[in-house]
Design an enzyme around this catalytic site. Structure first.
Site, PDB file in Angstrom:
ATOM      1  N   CYS A 102       0.858  -1.183   0.000  1.00  0.00           N
ATOM      2  CA  CYS A 102       0.000   0.000   0.000  1.00  0.00           C
ATOM      3  C   CYS A 102       0.899   1.239   0.000  1.00  0.00           C
ATOM      4  O   CYS A 102       2.093   1.161   0.215  1.00  0.00           O
ATOM      5  CB  CYS A 102      -0.863   0.017   1.258  1.00  0.00           C
ATOM      6  SG  CYS A 102      -1.813  -1.474   1.486  1.00  0.00           S
ATOM      7  N   ARG A 136       1.210   1.778  -5.926  1.00  0.00           N
ATOM      8  CA  ARG A 136       1.399   0.776  -4.865  1.00  0.00           C
ATOM      9  C   ARG A 136       0.082   0.147  -4.444  1.00  0.00           C
ATOM     10  O   ARG A 136       0.058  -0.864  -3.728  1.00  0.00           O
ATOM     11  CB  ARG A 136       2.082   1.392  -3.641  1.00  0.00           C
ATOM     12  CG  ARG A 136       3.479   1.936  -3.871  1.00  0.00           C
ATOM     13  CD  ARG A 136       4.043   2.584  -2.617  1.00  0.00           C
ATOM     14  NE  ARG A 136       4.162   1.609  -1.552  1.00  0.00           N
ATOM     15  CZ  ARG A 136       5.229   0.818  -1.379  1.00  0.00           C
ATOM     16  NH1 ARG A 136       6.248   0.908  -2.202  1.00  0.00           N
ATOM     17  NH2 ARG A 136       5.290  -0.066  -0.403  1.00  0.00           N
ATOM     18  N   TRP A 160      -3.804  -1.540  -1.269  1.00  0.00           N
ATOM     19  CA  TRP A 160      -3.837  -2.766  -2.058  1.00  0.00           C
ATOM     20  C   TRP A 160      -4.342  -3.827  -1.089  1.00  0.00           C
ATOM     21  O   TRP A 160      -3.601  -4.263  -0.206  1.00  0.00           O
ATOM     22  CB  TRP A 160      -2.464  -3.120  -2.604  1.00  0.00           C
ATOM     23  CG  TRP A 160      -2.484  -4.335  -3.475  1.00  0.00           C
ATOM     24  CD1 TRP A 160      -2.119  -5.612  -3.129  1.00  0.00           C
ATOM     25  CD2 TRP A 160      -2.903  -4.424  -4.830  1.00  0.00           C
ATOM     26  NE1 TRP A 160      -2.276  -6.470  -4.176  1.00  0.00           N
ATOM     27  CE2 TRP A 160      -2.763  -5.771  -5.248  1.00  0.00           C
ATOM     28  CE3 TRP A 160      -3.372  -3.505  -5.752  1.00  0.00           C
ATOM     29  CZ2 TRP A 160      -3.079  -6.209  -6.522  1.00  0.00           C
ATOM     30  CZ3 TRP A 160      -3.694  -3.939  -7.033  1.00  0.00           C
ATOM     31  CH2 TRP A 160      -3.556  -5.259  -7.406  1.00  0.00           C
ATOM     32  N   ASN A 170       0.641  -0.607   6.238  1.00  0.00           N
ATOM     33  CA  ASN A 170       1.050  -1.355   5.043  1.00  0.00           C
ATOM     34  C   ASN A 170       1.656  -2.658   5.539  1.00  0.00           C
ATOM     35  O   ASN A 170       2.512  -2.660   6.413  1.00  0.00           O
ATOM     36  CB  ASN A 170       2.100  -0.563   4.247  1.00  0.00           C
ATOM     37  CG  ASN A 170       2.588  -1.348   3.037  1.00  0.00           C
ATOM     38  OD1 ASN A 170       1.890  -2.240   2.556  1.00  0.00           O
ATOM     39  ND2 ASN A 170       3.779  -1.046   2.558  1.00  0.00           N
ATOM     40  N   GLY A 171       1.169  -3.793   5.018  1.00  0.00           N
ATOM     41  CA  GLY A 171       1.762  -5.080   5.397  1.00  0.00           C
ATOM     42  C   GLY A 171       0.693  -6.050   5.846  1.00  0.00           C
ATOM     43  O   GLY A 171      -0.484  -5.914   5.514  1.00  0.00           O
ATOM     44  N   GLU A 177       7.754 -19.963 -20.342  1.00  0.00           N
ATOM     45  CA  GLU A 177       7.612 -18.607 -19.782  1.00  0.00           C
ATOM     46  C   GLU A 177       8.727 -17.703 -20.302  1.00  0.00           C
ATOM     47  O   GLU A 177       8.494 -16.540 -20.650  1.00  0.00           O
ATOM     48  CB  GLU A 177       7.604 -18.662 -18.260  1.00  0.00           C
ATOM     49  CG  GLU A 177       7.689 -17.332 -17.550  1.00  0.00           C
ATOM     50  CD  GLU A 177       6.550 -16.360 -17.876  1.00  0.00           C
ATOM     51  OE1 GLU A 177       5.586 -16.755 -18.569  1.00  0.00           O
ATOM     52  OE2 GLU A 177       6.638 -15.189 -17.460  1.00  0.00           O
ATOM     53  N   LYS A 188       7.983 -14.222 -22.390  1.00  0.00           N
ATOM     54  CA  LYS A 188       8.521 -12.908 -22.001  1.00  0.00           C
ATOM     55  C   LYS A 188       9.199 -12.245 -23.196  1.00  0.00           C
ATOM     56  O   LYS A 188       9.033 -11.052 -23.443  1.00  0.00           O
ATOM     57  CB  LYS A 188       9.507 -13.090 -20.844  1.00  0.00           C
ATOM     58  CG  LYS A 188       8.815 -13.331 -19.506  1.00  0.00           C
ATOM     59  CD  LYS A 188       8.184 -12.054 -19.033  1.00  0.00           C
ATOM     60  CE  LYS A 188       6.948 -12.160 -18.185  1.00  0.00           C
ATOM     61  NZ  LYS A 188       5.829 -12.931 -18.648  1.00  0.00           N
ATOM     62  N   GLU A 193       6.503 -11.182 -25.859  1.00  0.00           N
ATOM     63  CA  GLU A 193       5.611 -10.060 -25.512  1.00  0.00           C
ATOM     64  C   GLU A 193       6.384  -8.767 -25.273  1.00  0.00           C
ATOM     65  O   GLU A 193       5.822  -7.688 -25.315  1.00  0.00           O
ATOM     66  CB  GLU A 193       4.713 -10.395 -24.327  1.00  0.00           C
ATOM     67  CG  GLU A 193       5.383 -10.708 -23.029  1.00  0.00           C
ATOM     68  CD  GLU A 193       4.369 -11.028 -21.927  1.00  0.00           C
ATOM     69  OE1 GLU A 193       3.214 -10.628 -22.001  1.00  0.00           O
ATOM     70  OE2 GLU A 193       4.776 -11.686 -20.948  1.00  0.00           O
ATOM     71  N   HIS A 227      12.083 -34.742 -32.111  1.00  0.00           N
ATOM     72  CA  HIS A 227      10.829 -35.075 -32.814  1.00  0.00           C
ATOM     73  C   HIS A 227      10.418 -33.960 -33.752  1.00  0.00           C
ATOM     74  O   HIS A 227       9.239 -33.835 -34.102  1.00  0.00           O
ATOM     75  CB  HIS A 227       9.729 -35.373 -31.777  1.00  0.00           C
ATOM     76  CG  HIS A 227      10.087 -36.507 -30.871  1.00  0.00           C
ATOM     77  ND1 HIS A 227      10.060 -37.823 -31.267  1.00  0.00           N
ATOM     78  CD2 HIS A 227      10.549 -36.509 -29.605  1.00  0.00           C
ATOM     79  CE1 HIS A 227      10.446 -38.586 -30.273  1.00  0.00           C
ATOM     80  NE2 HIS A 227      10.750 -37.827 -29.236  1.00  0.00           N
ATOM     81  N   LYS A 270      -3.016  -5.453 -19.552  1.00  0.00           N
ATOM     82  CA  LYS A 270      -2.628  -6.099 -18.289  1.00  0.00           C
ATOM     83  C   LYS A 270      -3.646  -7.150 -17.897  1.00  0.00           C
ATOM     84  O   LYS A 270      -3.311  -8.165 -17.325  1.00  0.00           O
ATOM     85  CB  LYS A 270      -2.504  -5.054 -17.164  1.00  0.00           C
ATOM     86  CG  LYS A 270      -2.031  -5.641 -15.843  1.00  0.00           C
ATOM     87  CD  LYS A 270      -0.669  -6.294 -15.973  1.00  0.00           C
ATOM     88  CE  LYS A 270      -0.249  -7.036 -14.731  1.00  0.00           C
ATOM     89  NZ  LYS A 270       0.969  -7.858 -14.968  1.00  0.00           N
TER      90      LYS A 270
END
Ligand code: AGP
Length: 614
Positions: free
Chosen positions: A2, A27, A75, A101-102, A484, A488, A491, A507, A609
């Site tokens: 946050c 944040r 958040w 925050n936390g 992955e 990356k 994209e 193969h 996103k």
């Protein structure tokens, strides 16, 4: 994660705090609020949603022109993102306001203690527990600073607390443990914030705070002590970032910043989810253990990077629980007429919690009576709301479109789920589970080790900036890592990149190998020789055909090193957990190569996103 701001000085606190929150909105943006100490009273205003909602509310109901105030942009981790759970929180007698925050791990026991004192928190948050404890302490005659020193050590977990006391309107007091807080030093004014972006329009002089410290600011002074009250050493510094860089923590991209946040992010995923003996504790999982014990099939559904996390989850879950685990692309799931029922656990993995393909898939699964558990990073989003249970990844907002800390925290959450299911079903001994939990506890440090040794990868990105095709190979859990890594690069750098199961090479794909072609190969730890030796053979096969082999292998793996054109060394970890460290160099490589190509790394072309359409 946050955004927090505190202020005391000669300006109108509301203006300073709200402008600071705007700089910290990256944040967290689930809700925002501000509180001031004025004329012996706390006055606060808070609204769900972005800061624009708070602005509108302040326009309609302005707060007094006080000179001391705190603010928060949230958040959500504990409690849905609504007005009631928004910060600041105020204690029962209205005297103290707090932002946090936390994660307070021991909130439940403290809440029970407050109930014995006749105090019933009004919100669903762990944060309110802290302000109620502070309210009791100052009500008992302590100063806010003394109260903070009494309360902070009692909280387990990670937290930054910032509070004001209506009876002491020229003071703001804060405490930090495993969560960011920095002091801004002005002329006749001082600031507290999650990071310098909140106050560098007013001052570039700052003080870095250490672990387990309490800081008290007034317009004229800053005092820092340890939790026990002994004076603390502090480190003043000058901020030479511009504002844009400050919002990215000094990094050039949010994505690069989020790659470097991964040690903290995965530690937050694990936080509070196991006891000291290594037993998993998933209180938030509202599916009873007896039901989980009867599950006879698990189906993981997801898209993109989250799908690759699900592929890793399959290896871990099947190995630990012996329950068949399928992994399905969400966009394919409901069209293949899946066989799911009341004893199927569908696990939906989604960072945003809004991906339409995944949402439609879980609706289909629930219509077939399957139980749905979501692994998600966005509290209160649609997919968790439509699931029977959710495990939040606590990565904090992921601004970069290309998922990084979202992926690593999904892996961590999948490991936690797999171990929990094994614990519930008795398919692994407690000491085996505890040993793996202990290794997960070490992972933040090992990921940091990889981040600290990124030179090889950064130089390689510079050399390969003009590459037109890159291949990625892996076996077992290295295979989804290869996929992955390829995603990356696709994209971010818009070049042909493809991941393969290393065993598939002969193969067909081996026909792609030509002189100088860069091929990344994720080599498994040597603990599983059959895996390791076969991947080494694959490397030999492609080198013989001219490939430039970029080998990711654990430190001390001389055999793999002997066949690498370029060696990227990984820390020694168990086979199943290697994705946590193996993917990081691939993230760094893609980010750096795209940067050198001049692309917008945070907002790659054609991408969003969250893909909220099918
Ligand atoms: C990953 O870098 C991409 N941003 C994309 O593949 C993403 O993982 C996918 O769209 C799923 O998103 P979700 O996790 O929010 O559901």
């Amino acid at each position: 994660m946050c955004g927090i701001v505190g202020y005391c000085g000669h300006r109108e606190a509301v203006d300073v705090v709200v402008s600071g929150l705007r700089r910290l909105e990256y944040r967290g943006y689930d809700s925002a609020g501000v509180a001031v100490a004025d004329d012996g009273r706390i006055q606060e205003l808070k609204r769900a949603g972005k800061i624009a909602n708070l602005d509108a509310a302040l326009h309609d109901c302005p707060l007094p022109a006080a000179r001391t105030g705190i603010g928060h942009t949230r958040w959500a981790t504990h409690g849905a993102p609504n007005d009631l759970n928004a910060h600041p929180h105020v204690c029962a007698d209205g005297r103290v306001a707090l932002v946090h925050n936390g994660i307070v791990e021991n909130w439940a026991s403290l809440r029970a203690e407050l109930a014995e004192d006749g105090i019933a928190p009004v919100s669903d948050t762990d944060s309110e527990i802290a302000v109620q404890l502070l309210g009791l302490a100052v009500g008992g005659g302590l100063s806010l600073t003394e109260a903070m020193r009494q309360v902070a050590p009692r909280l387990d977990g990670a937290f930054t607390l910032v509070a004001i006391d209506a009876a002491d309107p020229q003071t703001v007091v804060a405490a930090r443990r495993n969560s960011p807080l920095v002091v801004g030093v002005g002329q006749g004014e001082h600031f507290l914030a999650s990071d310098v972006a909140a106050f560098i329009e007013y001052t570039r002089e700052a003080i870095e705070l250490g672990q387990d410290q309490v800081v008290t600011i007034t317009p004229a002074a800053v005092a820092v002590t340890d939790f026990d009250g002994s004076p603390s050493e502090v480190r003043p510094f000058h901020v030479d970032w511009d504002l844009a860089a400050a919002e990215k923590g000094g990094f050039d991209w949010f994505m690069r910043k989020e790659i470097h946040e991964q040690p903290e992010a995965i530690s937050h995923t694990l936080l509070g989810r196991h006891d000291l003996g290594g037993r998993l504790v998933l209180d938030e999982l509202h599916i009873c253990e007896s039901e989980l014990a009867l599950i006879d099939k698990i189906v993981v559904i997801a898209c993109g990077t989250s799908f690759y996390a699900g592929m890793v989850a399959k290896y871990a879950i099947e190995h630990w629980t012996r329950v068949p685990c399928e992994v399905e692309l969400a966009s394919e799931f409901r069209y293949r007429d899946p066989i799911v029922g009341p004893r199927t656990l569908v696990v939906a993995i989604s960072q945003s919690g809004e991906t339409a393909d995944t949402l439609m898939a879980i609706r289909h699964a629930r219509a077939q009576q399957a139980r749905v558990l979501s692994i998600c990073n966005t509290n209160g989003s649609t997919i968790p709301r439509e699931s029977d249970a959710v495990i939040y990844t606590h990565a904090g907002p992921e601004i970069g479109v290309a998922s990084t800390k979202g992926f690593l925290t999904q892996l961590m959450a999948c490991y936690v789920l797999g171990l929990y299911l094994a614990q519930v079903r008795g398919s692994r001994y407690d000491d085996e589970i505890a040993a793996t939990v202990a290794e997960l506890e070490r992972m933040p440090g090992l990921v940091q080790q990889v981040l600290d040794a990124q030179d090889v990868v950064m130089e390689l990105a510079s050399e390969l900036a003009d590459a037109r095709s890159v291949l990625f190979l892996g076996r077992h859990v290295g295979y989804p890592v290869a996929l992955e890594g390829a995603l990356k690069l696709k994209e971010l750098a818009y070049i042909h990149a493809e991941g393969f199961a290393a065993g598939e090479l002969k193969h067909g794909p081996i026909a792609l190998i030509e002189d100088g072609l860069p091929v990344f190969v994720v080599v498994p730890p040597r603990g599983r020789d059959q895996l390791h030796d076969k991947v080494v053979s694959n490397i030999q096969e492609i080198r013989a055909r001219g490939a430039r082999t970029v080998v990711l292998a654990e430190e001390g793996d001389e055999i793999a090193a002997a066949h690498s054109s370029i060696l990227v060394t990984l820390p020694k970890v168990s086979t199943l957990l290697q994705p946590l460290v193996a993917v990081v160099p691939l993230q760094l490589f893609a980010c750096e190569l795209a940067t050198r190509q001049g692309h917008d790394v945070d907002q790659p072309r054609n991408l969003a996103k969250s893909v909220t359409v099918e």
